[in-house]
Design a protein around this motif. Structure first.
Motif, mmCIF file in Angstrom:
data_model
loop_
_atom_site.group_PDB
_atom_site.id
_atom_site.type_symbol
_atom_site.label_atom_id
_atom_site.label_comp_id
_atom_site.label_asym_id
_atom_site.label_seq_id
_atom_site.Cartn_x
_atom_site.Cartn_y
_atom_site.Cartn_z
ATOM 1 N N THR A 52 -15.508 22.758 -14.820
ATOM 2 C CA THR A 52 -16.545 23.654 -14.289
ATOM 3 C C THR A 52 -15.908 24.874 -13.641
ATOM 4 N N ILE A 53 -14.835 24.657 -12.903
ATOM 5 C CA ILE A 53 -14.137 25.771 -12.262
ATOM 6 C C ILE A 53 -13.543 26.688 -13.324
ATOM 7 N N SER A 54 -12.950 26.117 -14.342
ATOM 8 C CA SER A 54 -12.386 26.911 -15.429
ATOM 9 C C SER A 54 -13.465 27.755 -16.100
ATOM 10 N N GLU A 55 -14.599 27.154 -16.425
ATOM 11 C CA GLU A 55 -15.688 27.887 -17.071
ATOM 12 C C GLU A 55 -16.217 28.997 -16.173
ATOM 13 N N THR A 56 -16.271 28.742 -14.873
ATOM 14 C CA THR A 56 -16.776 29.733 -13.927
ATOM 15 C C THR A 56 -15.831 30.919 -13.824
ATOM 16 N N LEU A 57 -14.533 30.666 -13.661
ATOM 17 C CA LEU A 57 -13.569 31.749 -13.506
ATOM 18 C C LEU A 57 -13.287 32.490 -14.804
ATOM 19 N N ASN A 58 -13.533 31.852 -15.927
ATOM 20 C CA ASN A 58 -13.254 32.485 -17.215
ATOM 21 C C ASN A 58 -14.488 33.070 -17.884
ATOM 22 N N GLY A 59 -15.622 33.048 -17.195
ATOM 23 C CA GLY A 59 -16.820 33.701 -17.706
ATOM 24 C C GLY A 59 -17.442 33.034 -18.913
#
Length: 80
Positions: A47-54
């Motif tokens: 979830t953090i990856s998806e959030t920071l990577n748009g």
């Protein structure tokens, strides 16, 4: 790129700025910080990856704990 995609990228850029200003803690460290503040939090590394990577525009209930783990402040209560 449509307006929605532009908004997601702009938001992700803001989140990456918070991440950079927090000295780029690992995604695992961010999860650890979130769970230290709220043991019942269900945010995971992906979830953090998806959030920071748009990858997508997350819900506020996802954004707020990530932002706080990166040194941001909590939003004011609506009841205040």
């Amino acid at each position: 790129m449509g307006a929605d995609a532009d908004a997601v990228e702009e938001f992700a850029a803001w989140m990456r700025t918070l991440h950079r200003e927090a000295k780029k803690p690992s995604y695992t460290e961010i999860v650890r910080r979130i769970r230290a503040a709220d043991p019942h939090a269900s945010i995971v590394v992906s979830t953090i990856s998806e959030t920071l990577n748009g990858k997508r525009l997350p819900r506020w209930t996802t954004v707020e704990p990530i932002a706080r783990a990166l040194g941001g402040t909590a939003a004011p209560s609506r009841n205040a």
